[in-house]
Design an enzyme around this catalytic site. Sequence first.
Site, mmCIF file in Angstrom:
data_model
loop_
_atom_site.group_PDB
_atom_site.id
_atom_site.type_symbol
_atom_site.label_atom_id
_atom_site.label_comp_id
_atom_site.label_asym_id
_atom_site.label_seq_id
_atom_site.Cartn_x
_atom_site.Cartn_y
_atom_site.Cartn_z
ATOM 1 N N ASN A 9 1.180 -1.759 -0.120
ATOM 2 C CA ASN A 9 -0.041 -0.121 0.099
ATOM 3 C C ASN A 9 0.424 0.946 -0.198
ATOM 4 O O ASN A 9 1.860 2.169 1.122
ATOM 5 C CB ASN A 9 -0.757 -0.444 1.134
ATOM 6 N N LYS A 16 3.432 0.473 3.363
ATOM 7 C CA LYS A 16 3.177 0.028 3.902
ATOM 8 C C LYS A 16 2.930 -1.539 3.740
ATOM 9 O O LYS A 16 3.093 -1.250 2.235
ATOM 10 C CB LYS A 16 1.667 0.620 4.289
ATOM 11 N N ARG A 95 -2.443 -1.924 -3.016
ATOM 12 C CA ARG A 95 -3.257 -0.930 -3.414
ATOM 13 C C ARG A 95 -3.468 -0.033 -4.777
ATOM 14 O O ARG A 95 -2.319 0.424 -4.324
ATOM 15 C CB ARG A 95 -3.607 -0.309 -2.444
ATOM 16 N N HIS A 183 -12.448 3.784 -0.474
ATOM 17 C CA HIS A 183 -12.283 3.047 0.553
ATOM 18 C C HIS A 183 -12.709 1.963 -0.372
ATOM 19 O O HIS A 183 -13.818 1.805 0.493
ATOM 20 C CB HIS A 183 -13.491 3.969 1.526
ATOM 21 N N GLY A 212 -11.568 7.181 9.743
ATOM 22 C CA GLY A 212 -10.035 7.656 9.310
ATOM 23 C C GLY A 212 -9.426 8.885 8.877
ATOM 24 O O GLY A 212 -10.261 9.804 9.038
ATOM 25 N N GLY A 214 -8.447 9.623 5.812
ATOM 26 C CA GLY A 214 -10.057 9.929 4.918
ATOM 27 C C GLY A 214 -11.072 9.067 5.612
ATOM 28 O O GLY A 214 -10.840 8.212 6.657
ATOM 29 N N ARG A 243 -8.719 17.140 4.932
ATOM 30 C CA ARG A 243 -9.749 17.785 3.678
ATOM 31 C C ARG A 243 -10.422 18.300 4.046
ATOM 32 O O ARG A 243 -11.138 17.811 4.894
ATOM 33 C CB ARG A 243 -9.941 16.465 2.256
ATOM 34 N N GLY A 328 -9.917 3.858 12.143
ATOM 35 C CA GLY A 328 -9.524 4.831 12.789
ATOM 36 C C GLY A 328 -9.833 5.026 14.161
ATOM 37 O O GLY A 328 -10.042 5.263 15.041
ATOM 38 N N ILE A 329 -10.900 5.818 13.674
ATOM 39 C CA ILE A 329 -11.789 7.061 14.642
ATOM 40 C C ILE A 329 -13.271 5.841 14.845
ATOM 41 O O ILE A 329 -13.442 6.062 15.656
ATOM 42 C CB ILE A 329 -12.091 8.551 13.354
ATOM 43 N N ASN A 332 -11.944 4.126 16.838
ATOM 44 C CA ASN A 332 -11.682 3.714 18.122
ATOM 45 C C ASN A 332 -11.940 4.902 19.790
ATOM 46 O O ASN A 332 -12.145 5.022 20.441
ATOM 47 C CB ASN A 332 -9.800 4.101 18.198
ATOM 48 N N GLU A 379 -7.813 -4.123 5.383
ATOM 49 C CA GLU A 379 -7.792 -3.843 3.640
ATOM 50 C C GLU A 379 -6.748 -4.373 2.825
ATOM 51 O O GLU A 379 -6.794 -5.247 2.361
ATOM 52 C CB GLU A 379 -7.403 -2.882 3.822
HETATM 53 P P1 ADP Z 1 -5.930 5.968 7.322
HETATM 54 O O1 ADP Z 1 -6.819 7.067 6.469
HETATM 55 O O2 ADP Z 1 -4.704 7.009 7.409
HETATM 56 O O3 ADP Z 1 -5.789 4.779 7.170
HETATM 57 P P2 ADP Z 1 -6.580 5.136 10.023
HETATM 58 O O4 ADP Z 1 -7.660 4.819 9.437
HETATM 59 O O5 ADP Z 1 -5.904 4.634 10.129
HETATM 60 O O6 ADP Z 1 -6.381 6.732 8.835
HETATM 61 O O7 ADP Z 1 -7.476 6.367 11.223
HETATM 62 C C1 ADP Z 1 -6.133 7.499 11.904
HETATM 63 C C2 ADP Z 1 -7.193 8.490 12.696
HETATM 64 O O8 ADP Z 1 -7.654 7.350 13.866
HETATM 65 C C3 ADP Z 1 -6.551 9.376 13.099
HETATM 66 O O9 ADP Z 1 -5.779 10.502 12.582
HETATM 67 C C4 ADP Z 1 -6.987 9.254 14.222
HETATM 68 O O10 ADP Z 1 -7.600 10.552 14.378
HETATM 69 C C5 ADP Z 1 -7.923 8.479 14.451
HETATM 70 N N1 ADP Z 1 -8.157 7.733 16.253
HETATM 71 C C6 ADP Z 1 -6.868 6.765 15.975
HETATM 72 N N2 ADP Z 1 -7.142 6.112 17.737
HETATM 73 C C7 ADP Z 1 -8.227 6.891 18.068
HETATM 74 C C8 ADP Z 1 -9.104 6.944 19.006
HETATM 75 N N3 ADP Z 1 -8.063 6.268 20.588
HETATM 76 N N4 ADP Z 1 -9.133 7.896 19.795
HETATM 77 C C9 ADP Z 1 -10.235 8.472 18.641
HETATM 78 N N5 ADP Z 1 -9.575 8.585 17.307
HETATM 79 C C10 ADP Z 1 -7.910 7.773 16.842
#
Ligand code: ADP
Length: 396
Positions: A9, A16, A95, A183, A212, A214, A243, A328-329, A332, A379
Amino acid sequence: MNDAIVVINAGSSSLKFSLYSVINQQLQREAHGQIEGLGKAARFKAQKRESGVSAERTFEKSVGGFGYHEGFSYLADWIRDHFHDALSLLAVGHRVVHGGADFGEPTLIDAAVVEKLEALIPLAPLHQPHNLEAIKGAAKLRADIPQVACFDTAFHRGRESVTERFGLPDELFLAGLRRWGFHGLSYESIASQFRQIAPGLASGRVIVAHLGNGASLCAMKNGRSVDTTMGFSVLDGLPMGTRCGAIDPGVILFLLTSMTPKQVETMLYTKSGLLGISGVSNDVRELLASKEPLAAEAIDYFAYRIIREIGSLTATLGGLDALIFTAGIGENSCIIREKVCRGLSWLGIEISAEANNTGKRCVTREGATPSVWVIPTDEEGVIAAQTLKVVSHRGH
Ligand code: ADP
Protein backbone atom coordinates in the site's frame (compact mmCIF):
# COMPACT_ATOMS: atom_id res chain seq x y z
CA MET A 1 7.99 -24.40 1.74
CA ASN A 2 4.70 -22.46 1.53
CA ASP A 3 3.64 -19.83 -0.98
CA ALA A 4 3.56 -16.21 0.08
CA ILE A 5 1.83 -13.02 -1.01
CA VAL A 6 3.20 -9.56 -0.31
CA VAL A 7 0.65 -6.74 -0.12
CA ILE A 8 1.85 -3.21 -0.85
CA ASN A 9 0.00 0.00 0.00
CA ALA A 10 2.12 2.86 -1.33
CA GLY A 11 1.42 6.46 -0.33
CA SER A 12 3.16 9.73 -1.07
CA SER A 13 5.98 9.16 1.42
CA SER A 14 5.25 5.80 2.96
CA LEU A 15 5.07 2.21 1.90
CA LYS A 16 3.03 -0.16 4.04
CA PHE A 17 3.41 -3.90 3.56
CA SER A 18 1.97 -7.17 4.81
CA LEU A 19 3.35 -10.63 4.17
CA TYR A 20 0.90 -13.57 4.03
CA SER A 21 1.58 -17.29 3.87
CA VAL A 22 -0.78 -19.37 1.72
CA ILE A 23 -1.56 -22.81 3.12
CA ASN A 24 -4.33 -24.80 1.41
CA GLN A 25 -5.64 -21.55 -0.12
CA GLN A 26 -5.90 -20.03 3.39
CA LEU A 27 -4.10 -16.76 4.09
CA GLN A 28 -2.24 -16.07 7.31
CA ARG A 29 -0.51 -12.77 7.96
CA GLU A 30 3.09 -13.52 8.96
CA ALA A 31 4.50 -10.01 9.15
CA HIS A 32 3.61 -6.41 8.50
CA GLY A 33 5.25 -3.02 8.68
CA GLN A 34 6.04 0.14 6.86
CA ILE A 35 8.74 2.43 5.56
CA GLU A 36 7.99 6.05 6.38
CA GLY A 37 9.76 9.18 5.22
CA LEU A 38 10.57 7.90 1.73
CA GLY A 39 12.64 10.42 -0.20
CA LYS A 40 14.02 11.81 3.08
CA ALA A 41 15.46 10.10 6.13
CA ALA A 42 13.43 6.89 5.92
CA ARG A 43 12.38 4.67 8.82
CA PHE A 44 11.66 0.96 8.48
CA LYS A 45 9.45 -0.81 11.02
CA ALA A 46 8.22 -4.37 10.89
CA GLN A 47 6.63 -6.95 13.14
CA LYS A 48 6.57 -10.72 12.80
CA ARG A 49 3.50 -12.66 13.93
CA GLU A 50 5.18 -15.72 15.34
CA SER A 51 7.89 -14.25 17.48
CA GLY A 52 6.19 -10.90 17.98
CA VAL A 53 9.68 -9.57 17.24
CA SER A 54 9.74 -6.11 15.83
CA ALA A 55 12.46 -4.61 13.68
CA GLU A 56 13.28 -0.97 13.35
CA ARG A 57 15.90 0.87 11.33
CA THR A 58 16.45 4.46 10.31
CA PHE A 59 18.25 5.45 7.12
CA GLU A 60 19.98 8.79 7.03
CA LYS A 61 19.17 10.91 4.01
CA SER A 62 21.51 9.64 1.31
CA VAL A 63 22.39 11.51 -1.86
CA GLY A 64 19.20 11.48 -3.91
CA GLY A 65 17.22 10.29 -0.88
CA PHE A 66 15.96 6.87 0.16
CA GLY A 67 13.08 6.38 -2.28
CA TYR A 68 10.79 3.58 -3.48
CA HIS A 69 13.56 1.66 -5.18
CA GLU A 70 15.78 1.59 -2.09
CA GLY A 71 12.70 0.85 0.04
CA PHE A 72 11.77 -2.18 -2.05
CA SER A 73 15.32 -3.53 -2.08
CA TYR A 74 15.51 -3.25 1.69
CA LEU A 75 12.07 -4.85 2.15
CA ALA A 76 12.93 -7.73 -0.21
CA ASP A 77 16.18 -8.36 1.70
CA TRP A 78 14.36 -8.23 5.04
CA ILE A 79 11.75 -10.76 3.87
CA ARG A 80 14.46 -13.01 2.43
CA ASP A 81 16.53 -12.85 5.62
CA HIS A 82 13.58 -13.70 7.85
CA PHE A 83 11.51 -16.13 5.77
CA HIS A 84 13.82 -17.76 3.19
CA ASP A 85 13.43 -21.20 4.74
CA ALA A 86 9.67 -21.04 5.04
CA LEU A 87 8.13 -18.99 2.24
CA SER A 88 8.42 -18.66 -1.51
CA LEU A 89 6.94 -15.55 -3.11
CA LEU A 90 3.85 -16.33 -5.22
CA ALA A 91 2.61 -12.82 -6.07
CA VAL A 92 2.55 -9.16 -5.07
CA GLY A 93 -0.80 -7.42 -4.55
CA HIS A 94 -1.02 -3.64 -4.78
CA ARG A 95 -3.58 -1.18 -3.54
CA VAL A 96 -4.38 1.09 -6.50
CA VAL A 97 -6.63 4.04 -5.80
CA HIS A 98 -8.20 4.50 -9.24
CA GLY A 99 -9.36 1.82 -11.65
CA GLY A 100 -11.54 4.12 -13.76
CA ALA A 101 -14.19 2.60 -16.01
CA ASP A 102 -11.96 -0.23 -17.24
CA PHE A 103 -11.12 -1.95 -13.98
CA GLY A 104 -14.06 -3.21 -11.96
CA GLU A 105 -12.17 -6.29 -10.74
CA PRO A 106 -8.67 -7.02 -9.39
CA THR A 107 -6.39 -7.32 -12.40
CA LEU A 108 -3.13 -9.04 -13.29
CA ILE A 109 -0.67 -6.31 -14.19
CA ASP A 110 1.14 -6.18 -17.53
CA ALA A 111 2.54 -3.35 -19.65
CA ALA A 112 -0.87 -2.57 -21.18
CA VAL A 113 -2.49 -2.37 -17.72
CA VAL A 114 0.27 -0.04 -16.48
CA GLU A 115 -0.36 2.20 -19.48
CA LYS A 116 -4.08 2.38 -18.71
CA LEU A 117 -3.40 3.09 -15.03
CA GLU A 118 -1.00 5.87 -16.01
CA ALA A 119 -3.76 7.44 -18.10
CA LEU A 120 -5.82 7.68 -14.87
CA ILE A 121 -3.18 9.79 -13.06
CA PRO A 122 -5.04 13.06 -13.78
CA LEU A 123 -8.07 11.60 -11.93
CA ALA A 124 -6.04 10.84 -8.76
CA PRO A 125 -2.87 12.92 -9.04
CA LEU A 126 -1.88 12.63 -5.39
CA HIS A 127 -2.23 8.86 -5.08
CA GLN A 128 -2.06 7.04 -8.43
CA PRO A 129 1.59 8.01 -9.24
CA HIS A 130 2.80 6.42 -5.98
CA ASN A 131 0.81 3.25 -6.59
CA LEU A 132 2.42 3.02 -10.03
CA GLU A 133 5.87 3.72 -8.68
CA ALA A 134 5.46 0.78 -6.30
CA ILE A 135 4.30 -1.48 -9.15
CA LYS A 136 7.32 -0.52 -11.25
CA GLY A 137 9.67 -0.84 -8.27
CA ALA A 138 8.47 -4.37 -7.55
CA ALA A 139 8.67 -5.36 -11.25
CA LYS A 140 12.23 -4.11 -11.47
CA LEU A 141 13.23 -6.24 -8.54
CA ARG A 142 11.34 -9.43 -9.44
CA ALA A 143 10.10 -9.37 -13.05
CA ASP A 144 9.22 -13.09 -12.73
CA ILE A 145 6.61 -12.57 -9.98
CA PRO A 146 2.99 -11.80 -10.99
CA GLN A 147 1.60 -8.53 -9.66
CA VAL A 148 -2.08 -7.81 -9.11
CA ALA A 149 -3.77 -4.39 -8.89
CA CYS A 150 -6.67 -4.14 -6.40
CA PHE A 151 -8.76 -1.01 -6.78
CA ASP A 152 -10.40 1.33 -4.30
CA THR A 153 -12.98 2.34 -6.90
CA ALA A 154 -13.98 -1.19 -7.96
CA PHE A 155 -16.46 -1.88 -5.14
CA HIS A 156 -18.59 1.07 -6.31
CA ARG A 157 -18.85 0.06 -9.97
CA GLY A 158 -22.26 -0.92 -11.26
CA ARG A 159 -24.23 1.73 -9.35
CA GLU A 160 -27.20 3.41 -10.95
CA SER A 161 -26.13 6.27 -13.19
CA VAL A 162 -28.03 8.92 -11.19
CA THR A 163 -25.81 8.14 -8.19
CA GLU A 164 -22.69 8.56 -10.31
CA ARG A 165 -23.57 11.77 -12.13
CA PHE A 166 -22.95 15.44 -11.51
CA GLY A 167 -25.33 17.99 -13.00
CA LEU A 168 -22.86 18.58 -15.82
CA PRO A 169 -23.03 18.04 -19.60
CA ASP A 170 -23.15 14.35 -20.50
CA GLU A 171 -19.90 14.49 -22.48
CA LEU A 172 -18.08 15.30 -19.22
CA PHE A 173 -19.70 12.27 -17.54
CA LEU A 174 -18.48 10.13 -20.43
CA ALA A 175 -15.02 11.69 -20.10
CA GLY A 176 -14.79 10.45 -16.49
CA LEU A 177 -16.14 13.39 -14.48
CA ARG A 178 -18.30 11.21 -12.30
CA ARG A 179 -18.68 10.21 -8.68
CA TRP A 180 -16.38 7.17 -8.63
CA GLY A 181 -16.29 6.54 -4.88
CA PHE A 182 -13.26 5.27 -2.93
CA HIS A 183 -12.31 3.20 0.17
CA GLY A 184 -13.71 0.21 -1.76
CA LEU A 185 -11.22 -2.29 -0.33
CA SER A 186 -12.32 -1.34 3.17
CA TYR A 187 -16.01 -1.64 2.23
CA GLU A 188 -15.35 -5.04 0.68
CA SER A 189 -13.67 -6.11 3.93
CA ILE A 190 -16.64 -4.97 6.04
CA ALA A 191 -19.25 -6.43 3.67
CA SER A 192 -17.63 -9.86 3.75
CA GLN A 193 -17.08 -9.82 7.53
CA PHE A 194 -20.68 -8.69 8.16
CA ARG A 195 -21.96 -11.53 5.96
CA GLN A 196 -20.32 -13.92 8.47
CA ILE A 197 -21.35 -11.99 11.61
CA ALA A 198 -25.01 -11.21 10.77
CA PRO A 199 -26.04 -12.70 7.41
CA GLY A 200 -29.66 -11.58 7.74
CA LEU A 201 -28.73 -7.94 8.29
CA ALA A 202 -25.94 -8.05 5.71
CA SER A 203 -28.48 -8.86 3.02
CA GLY A 204 -30.45 -5.73 3.97
CA ARG A 205 -29.85 -1.96 4.02
CA VAL A 206 -26.52 -1.09 5.61
CA ILE A 207 -24.43 2.07 5.93
CA VAL A 208 -20.71 1.69 6.63
CA ALA A 209 -18.87 4.67 8.10
CA HIS A 210 -15.16 4.43 7.25
CA LEU A 211 -13.79 7.12 9.56
CA GLY A 212 -10.00 7.34 9.40
CA ASN A 213 -7.70 10.11 8.27
CA GLY A 214 -9.67 9.82 5.07
CA ALA A 215 -13.40 9.37 5.72
CA SER A 216 -16.42 8.30 3.72
CA LEU A 217 -19.75 6.50 4.00
CA CYS A 218 -21.07 3.71 1.81
CA ALA A 219 -24.72 2.71 1.52
CA MET A 220 -25.06 -0.99 0.70
CA LYS A 221 -27.91 -3.25 -0.27
CA ASN A 222 -27.16 -6.95 0.00
CA GLY A 223 -23.46 -6.19 0.44
CA ARG A 224 -23.16 -4.12 -2.74
CA SER A 225 -22.48 -0.39 -2.99
CA VAL A 226 -25.58 1.63 -3.83
CA ASP A 227 -24.07 5.06 -3.16
CA THR A 228 -21.17 6.66 -1.34
CA THR A 229 -20.09 10.10 -0.13
CA MET A 230 -16.74 10.37 -1.91
CA GLY A 231 -17.07 11.46 -5.48
CA PHE A 232 -14.79 12.36 -8.36
CA SER A 233 -11.91 12.75 -5.94
CA VAL A 234 -11.12 11.80 -2.37
CA LEU A 235 -11.99 15.37 -1.32
CA ASP A 236 -15.76 15.00 -1.52
CA GLY A 237 -18.31 14.05 1.12
CA LEU A 238 -17.33 14.06 4.79
CA PRO A 239 -14.76 16.49 6.19
CA MET A 240 -11.55 14.58 7.01
CA GLY A 241 -8.30 15.01 8.92
CA THR A 242 -6.95 17.59 6.48
CA ARG A 243 -9.41 17.45 3.53
CA CYS A 244 -12.41 19.72 3.20
CA GLY A 245 -15.25 17.33 2.29
CA ALA A 246 -18.26 18.54 0.28
CA ILE A 247 -17.94 22.16 -0.71
CA ASP A 248 -19.83 24.62 -2.91
CA PRO A 249 -17.94 24.83 -6.26
CA GLY A 250 -18.50 28.58 -6.09
CA VAL A 251 -15.99 28.65 -3.21
CA ILE A 252 -13.29 27.17 -5.47
CA LEU A 253 -14.03 29.73 -8.20
CA PHE A 254 -13.77 32.50 -5.63
CA LEU A 255 -10.48 31.17 -4.22
CA LEU A 256 -9.02 31.00 -7.73
CA THR A 257 -9.34 34.77 -8.04
CA SER A 258 -6.56 35.20 -5.47
CA MET A 259 -4.75 31.83 -5.33
CA THR A 260 -3.05 29.59 -7.89
CA PRO A 261 -4.68 26.19 -8.64
CA LYS A 262 -1.75 24.51 -6.83
CA GLN A 263 -2.30 26.65 -3.73
CA VAL A 264 -6.02 25.82 -3.74
CA GLU A 265 -5.20 22.12 -4.16
CA THR A 266 -2.76 22.19 -1.24
CA MET A 267 -5.31 23.93 0.94
CA LEU A 268 -8.19 21.58 0.11
CA TYR A 269 -6.12 18.41 0.57
CA THR A 270 -3.76 19.27 3.41
CA LYS A 271 -4.91 22.35 5.33
CA SER A 272 -8.66 21.89 5.62
CA GLY A 273 -11.02 19.54 7.45
CA LEU A 274 -10.42 18.97 11.17
CA LEU A 275 -7.00 20.63 11.00
CA GLY A 276 -8.26 23.64 9.07
CA ILE A 277 -11.24 24.33 11.31
CA SER A 278 -9.45 23.75 14.62
CA GLY A 279 -6.00 25.10 13.80
CA VAL A 280 -4.94 22.50 16.38
CA SER A 281 -4.62 19.04 14.82
CA ASN A 282 -5.99 16.58 12.28
CA ASP A 283 -6.05 13.89 14.97
CA VAL A 284 -9.38 13.31 16.72
CA ARG A 285 -7.59 12.23 19.91
CA GLU A 286 -5.80 15.58 20.16
CA LEU A 287 -8.97 17.50 19.36
CA LEU A 288 -10.96 15.70 22.04
CA ALA A 289 -8.19 16.45 24.56
CA SER A 290 -7.87 20.11 23.56
CA LYS A 291 -9.48 23.02 25.44
CA GLU A 292 -9.50 25.24 22.33
CA PRO A 293 -13.11 26.16 21.37
CA LEU A 294 -12.32 25.58 17.69
CA ALA A 295 -11.17 22.03 18.46
CA ALA A 296 -14.66 21.32 19.80
CA GLU A 297 -16.18 23.09 16.78
CA ALA A 298 -14.17 20.83 14.41
CA ILE A 299 -15.45 17.71 16.19
CA ASP A 300 -19.02 19.05 16.13
CA TYR A 301 -18.76 19.82 12.40
CA PHE A 302 -17.36 16.33 11.71
CA ALA A 303 -20.22 14.65 13.62
CA TYR A 304 -22.83 16.98 12.09
CA ARG A 305 -21.78 16.15 8.53
CA ILE A 306 -21.70 12.42 9.26
CA ILE A 307 -25.23 12.59 10.70
CA ARG A 308 -26.46 14.63 7.73
CA GLU A 309 -24.94 12.26 5.16
CA ILE A 310 -26.29 9.19 6.97
CA GLY A 311 -29.74 10.80 6.74
CA SER A 312 -29.25 11.32 3.04
CA LEU A 313 -28.03 7.77 2.38
CA THR A 314 -30.87 6.36 4.49
CA ALA A 315 -33.25 8.06 2.05
CA THR A 316 -31.34 6.46 -0.84
CA LEU A 317 -31.68 3.04 0.79
CA GLY A 318 -35.33 3.58 1.72
CA GLY A 319 -34.56 2.86 5.40
CA LEU A 320 -31.74 1.43 7.47
CA ASP A 321 -31.16 -1.96 9.05
CA ALA A 322 -27.60 -1.57 10.34
CA LEU A 323 -24.88 1.06 10.73
CA ILE A 324 -21.26 -0.05 10.96
CA PHE A 325 -18.30 2.03 12.18
CA THR A 326 -14.79 1.22 11.02
CA ALA A 327 -11.20 2.60 10.53
CA GLY A 328 -9.07 4.55 13.05
CA ILE A 329 -11.77 6.88 14.40
CA GLY A 330 -14.75 4.58 13.83
CA GLU A 331 -13.09 1.65 15.60
CA ASN A 332 -11.49 3.55 18.46
CA SER A 333 -13.54 6.61 19.38
CA CYS A 334 -16.58 5.79 21.51
CA ILE A 335 -17.16 9.56 21.83
CA ILE A 336 -17.54 10.10 18.07
CA ARG A 337 -19.78 7.02 17.78
CA GLU A 338 -21.93 8.28 20.64
CA LYS A 339 -22.23 11.78 19.15
CA VAL A 340 -23.20 10.43 15.73
CA CYS A 341 -25.70 7.95 17.14
CA ARG A 342 -27.29 10.61 19.36
CA GLY A 343 -28.01 12.64 16.22
CA LEU A 344 -29.65 9.58 14.66
CA SER A 345 -32.08 8.75 17.49
CA TRP A 346 -34.94 9.80 15.17
CA LEU A 347 -34.07 6.69 13.14
CA GLY A 348 -34.64 4.49 16.19
CA ILE A 349 -30.96 4.07 16.99
CA GLU A 350 -30.44 3.44 20.72
CA ILE A 351 -26.83 3.06 21.67
CA SER A 352 -25.81 1.14 24.82
CA ALA A 353 -23.22 3.22 26.69
CA GLU A 354 -21.84 0.07 28.32
CA ALA A 355 -21.41 -1.75 24.99
CA ASN A 356 -20.04 1.34 23.24
CA ASN A 357 -17.48 2.10 25.94
CA THR A 358 -16.22 -1.44 26.46
CA GLY A 359 -15.34 -2.45 22.92
CA LYS A 360 -18.35 -4.64 22.09
CA ARG A 361 -19.02 -5.51 18.46
CA CYS A 362 -22.71 -4.56 18.58
CA VAL A 363 -23.14 -1.31 20.49
CA THR A 364 -26.91 -0.81 20.47
CA ARG A 365 -29.37 -1.80 23.16
CA GLU A 366 -30.50 -5.39 22.63
CA GLY A 367 -33.34 -5.60 20.16
CA ALA A 368 -33.06 -1.95 19.04
CA THR A 369 -33.16 -1.33 15.30
CA PRO A 370 -31.30 -0.21 13.34
CA SER A 371 -28.42 -1.97 15.10
CA VAL A 372 -24.99 -0.32 15.29
CA TRP A 373 -21.74 -2.24 14.97
CA VAL A 374 -17.99 -1.68 15.29
CA ILE A 375 -15.98 -3.88 12.93
CA PRO A 376 -12.23 -3.44 12.30
CA THR A 377 -11.44 -3.09 8.62
CA ASP A 378 -8.80 -5.26 6.95
CA GLU A 379 -7.92 -3.75 3.59
CA GLU A 380 -4.64 -5.69 3.37
CA GLY A 381 -6.52 -8.97 3.91
CA VAL A 382 -8.86 -8.09 1.03
CA ILE A 383 -5.92 -7.29 -1.26
CA ALA A 384 -4.23 -10.58 -0.33
CA ALA A 385 -7.45 -12.55 -0.98
CA GLN A 386 -8.08 -10.80 -4.30
CA THR A 387 -4.47 -11.36 -5.36
CA LEU A 388 -4.61 -15.05 -4.47
CA LYS A 389 -7.85 -15.43 -6.44
CA VAL A 390 -6.38 -13.80 -9.54
CA VAL A 391 -3.16 -15.84 -9.53
CA SER A 392 -4.98 -19.10 -8.71
CA HIS A 393 -7.36 -18.51 -11.60
CA ARG A 394 -4.42 -17.81 -13.87
CA GLY A 395 -2.76 -21.05 -12.67
CA HIS A 396 -5.75 -23.05 -13.88
P1 ADP B 1 -5.67 6.20 7.49
O1 ADP B 1 -6.76 6.85 6.69
O2 ADP B 1 -4.39 6.97 7.51
O3 ADP B 1 -5.52 4.71 7.26
P2 ADP B 1 -6.65 5.39 10.10
O4 ADP B 1 -7.83 4.59 9.69
O5 ADP B 1 -5.48 4.66 10.66
O6 ADP B 1 -6.20 6.39 8.96
O7 ADP B 1 -7.14 6.48 11.16
C1 ADP B 1 -6.24 7.40 11.70
C2 ADP B 1 -7.00 8.34 12.61
O8 ADP B 1 -7.73 7.61 13.59
C3 ADP B 1 -6.10 9.27 13.40
O9 ADP B 1 -5.79 10.44 12.71
C4 ADP B 1 -6.95 9.58 14.63
O10 ADP B 1 -7.70 10.75 14.37
C5 ADP B 1 -7.92 8.44 14.73
N1 ADP B 1 -7.77 7.62 15.94
C6 ADP B 1 -6.97 6.58 16.16
N2 ADP B 1 -7.14 6.11 17.41
C7 ADP B 1 -8.08 6.88 18.00
C8 ADP B 1 -8.71 6.93 19.29
N3 ADP B 1 -8.38 6.05 20.26
N4 ADP B 1 -9.64 7.87 19.50
C9 ADP B 1 -9.97 8.75 18.54
N5 ADP B 1 -9.43 8.76 17.31
C10 ADP B 1 -8.49 7.84 17.05
